[in-house]
Design a protein around this motif. Structure first.
Motif, PDB file in Angstrom:
ATOM      1  N   ASN A 239       0.822  -1.210   0.000  1.00 61.54           N
ATOM      2  CA  ASN A 239       0.000   0.000   0.000  1.00 61.54           C
ATOM      3  C   ASN A 239       0.856   1.260   0.000  1.00 61.54           C
ATOM      4  OD1 ASN A 239      -2.638  -0.898  -0.234  1.00 61.54           O
ATOM      5  ND2 ASN A 239      -2.897  -1.224   1.965  1.00 61.54           N
ATOM      6  N   ARG A 242       2.109   1.612  -3.568  1.00 65.05           N
ATOM      7  CA  ARG A 242       1.052   2.052  -4.476  1.00 65.05           C
ATOM      8  C   ARG A 242       0.722   3.536  -4.249  1.00 65.05           C
ATOM      9  NH1 ARG A 242      -2.301  -1.335  -7.307  1.00 65.05           N
ATOM     10  NH2 ARG A 242      -4.099   0.009  -6.888  1.00 65.05           N
ATOM     11  N   LYS A 243       0.641   3.925  -2.992  1.00 63.57           N
ATOM     12  CA  LYS A 243       0.314   5.322  -2.711  1.00 63.57           C
ATOM     13  C   LYS A 243       1.408   6.240  -3.232  1.00 63.57           C
ATOM     14  CE  LYS A 243      -2.162   7.965   0.704  1.00 63.57           C
ATOM     15  NZ  LYS A 243      -2.886   7.902   1.986  1.00 63.57           N
ATOM     16  N   LEU A 247      -1.419   5.608  -6.717  1.00 62.56           N
ATOM     17  CA  LEU A 247      -2.521   4.657  -6.828  1.00 62.56           C
ATOM     18  C   LEU A 247      -3.208   4.489  -5.477  1.00 62.56           C
ATOM     19  CD1 LEU A 247      -0.628   1.983  -8.928  1.00 62.56           C
ATOM     20  CD2 LEU A 247      -2.509   3.419  -9.763  1.00 62.56           C
ATOM     21  N   PRO A 248      -4.493   4.109  -5.483  1.00 60.85           N
ATOM     22  CA  PRO A 248      -5.197   3.930  -4.201  1.00 60.85           C
ATOM     23  C   PRO A 248      -4.693   2.707  -3.442  1.00 60.85           C
ATOM     24  CG  PRO A 248      -6.602   3.256  -6.032  1.00 60.85           C
ATOM     25  CD  PRO A 248      -5.389   3.899  -6.638  1.00 60.85           C
ATOM     26  N   GLU A 249      -4.837   2.761  -2.128  1.00 59.04           N
ATOM     27  CA  GLU A 249      -4.487   1.614  -1.297  1.00 59.04           C
ATOM     28  C   GLU A 249      -5.475   0.475  -1.536  1.00 59.04           C
ATOM     29  OE1 GLU A 249      -3.625   2.493   2.851  1.00 59.04           O
ATOM     30  OE2 GLU A 249      -3.445   4.616   2.339  1.00 59.04           O
ATOM     31  N   ASP A 251      -7.719  -2.748   0.030  1.00 58.19           N
ATOM     32  CA  ASP A 251      -8.335  -3.277   1.241  1.00 58.19           C
ATOM     33  C   ASP A 251      -7.943  -4.743   1.417  1.00 58.19           C
ATOM     34  OD1 ASP A 251      -9.652  -0.873   1.783  1.00 58.19           O
ATOM     35  OD2 ASP A 251     -11.394  -1.445   0.575  1.00 58.19           O
ATOM     36  N   ASN A 329      -8.461  -3.237  -6.116  1.00 58.22           N
ATOM     37  CA  ASN A 329      -8.955  -2.599  -4.888  1.00 58.22           C
ATOM     38  C   ASN A 329      -8.883  -3.502  -3.660  1.00 58.22           C
ATOM     39  OD1 ASN A 329     -11.026  -4.383  -5.484  1.00 58.22           O
ATOM     40  ND2 ASN A 329     -12.544  -2.792  -5.946  1.00 58.22           N
ATOM     41  N   GLU A 346      -9.336  -7.029  -8.408  1.00 56.49           N
ATOM     42  CA  GLU A 346     -10.415  -6.044  -8.462  1.00 56.49           C
ATOM     43  C   GLU A 346     -11.728  -6.768  -8.224  1.00 56.49           C
ATOM     44  OE1 GLU A 346     -12.193  -2.507 -11.329  1.00 56.49           O
ATOM     45  OE2 GLU A 346     -11.078  -4.155 -12.241  1.00 56.49           O
ATOM     46  N   ASN A 355     -20.870   3.198  -2.645  1.00 61.51           N
ATOM     47  CA  ASN A 355     -19.772   3.640  -3.488  1.00 61.51           C
ATOM     48  C   ASN A 355     -20.095   3.479  -4.954  1.00 61.51           C
ATOM     49  OD1 ASN A 355     -18.161   4.248  -1.232  1.00 61.51           O
ATOM     50  ND2 ASN A 355     -17.425   2.131  -1.089  1.00 61.51           N
TER      51      ASN A 355
END
Length: 355
Positions: A239, A242-243, A247-249, A251, A329, A346, A355
């Protein structure tokens, strides 16, 4: 008629989803550490200490190594997690915010190492994100680094890749491992580590004269706890990476954790040569009833710990590409000894999700 059209429409969506997922996940080859386990070689005569030892930095995180763990707690507060390691010490994990991620090894109330990839952390005389070229120009880097512990002597030999990707700097009673991101040409992370601990972990090819330090044997329950900790640390660092890449973290997905754990166990039994192929990732995800629109897996073996494993992946083009793939994600990680499996995928939002 309208009902029939609705049925056809739903069937087309389902068929499209099946077709999309039938393309299969991306499964990268296992990345094996360049330094295998139990490869240290004894030698009959002691090695003379010819290297130039630098004075220890007077500021930054390195000053905590060798000191009481209380000093770190006084400065940064209680860790977010305390986890076991495979080397007989505990990891203090400062995981929030992920951009300031920090790990400290603690044994008998003393700090034996600090690892960080946090850009805001003080890793003087270096800085996270610093161009590697600058480090080569301003730092004494040698291909052979000596460690003396009492009458025992150890020599780490760094190859050409090590000198670029995993540099080692010798200070008075302290060593700094510099982890480079070769894709960006910058410093990704730093580990300040004590002489005893770097010999214990053996992150480079090593010869020795005297006694060889060995990690303690772990009970089955403690090994499982270490494996869980390593899996969590891999996800933390993924994470962070990626950040940093914009890019988003991801879950954490408990079901994917279980799949990755099973695959890591299977891979460990098969060995690094992978004489017995793992079942396709798609089969294991289907068996676990995990839906996905795209997925991938990175595997690794024989790295000393989770930070070293993640660093190996980011310097392998295909493994790095998977870590930076947009659209993912969720993630899950599983570890068995030194065998790692990291699954990224994903998963579409459930119907009616906010969402």
């Amino acid at each position: 008629m309208k009902f029939a059209l609705r049925v056809i429409f739903v069937l087309l969506i389902v068929a499209g989803f099946i077709l999309f997922t039938s393309r299969g996940p991306s499964e990268n080859e296992m990345l094996v550490s360049p330094v295998g386990p139990n490869t240290a070689l004894p030698q009959d005569t002691a090695v003379p200490g010819s290297q130039k030892t630098l004075a220890r930095p007077e500021s930054g995180l390195s000053v905590f190594v060798g000191g009481p763990s209380k000093s770190l707690a006084d400065e940064y507060g209680k860790p977010d997690r305390i986890e076991p390691s495979a080397y007989g010490f505990e990891w203090w994990i400062y995981s929030e915010p992920v951009e300031e991620y920090l790990m400290a090894g603690v044994k008998d109330g003393k700090i034996n190492q600090i690892f960080t990839a946090g850009k805001e952390r003080d890793v003087a005389p270096f800085s996270i994100g610093q161009p590697v070229e600058d480090i080569h120009r301003s730092t004494i880097l040698e291909s052979e680094v000596n460690v003396e512990i009492g009458t025992n002597q150890y020599v780490f030999t760094l190859n050409g890749d090590d000198m670029q990707e995993r540099m080692l700097v010798s200070y008075d009673g302290l060593y700094a491992q510099l982890y480079a991101d070769m894709d960006t040409g910058t410093l990704f992370a730093v580990r300040f580590i004590s002489p005893e601990t770097i010999v214990l972990q053996q992150p480079y090819e090593m010869t020795y004269s005297g006694d060889l330090l060995m990690p303690p044997a772990l009970s089955s329950s403690l090994q499982k706890a270490v494996d869980r900790a390593n899996g969590q640390q891999v996800m933390d660092l993924a994470n962070l990476y990626r950040k940093r890449s914009g890019l988003p973290e991801l879950d954490e997905d408990p079901g994917a954790d279980a799949v990755a754990r099973t695959r890591a166990i299977t891979a460990k039994k098969a060995g690094t040569q992978q004489k017995e192929e793992l079942p396709p990732l798609s089969d294991d995800l289907e068996l676990a009833q995990i839906s996905y629109s795209k997925a991938g897996e990175n595997k690794a073996a024989d790295y000393v710990d989770a930070p070293a494993t993640l660093h190996g992946w980011i310097n392998s083009p295909e493994h790095r590409e998977l870590l930076r793939k947009p659209g993912y994600n969720r993630q899950g990680a599983g570890v068995s000894g030194s065998s790692y499996s990291h699954i990224l995928f994903e998963q579409p939002d459930p119907a009616g999700s906010a969402n």
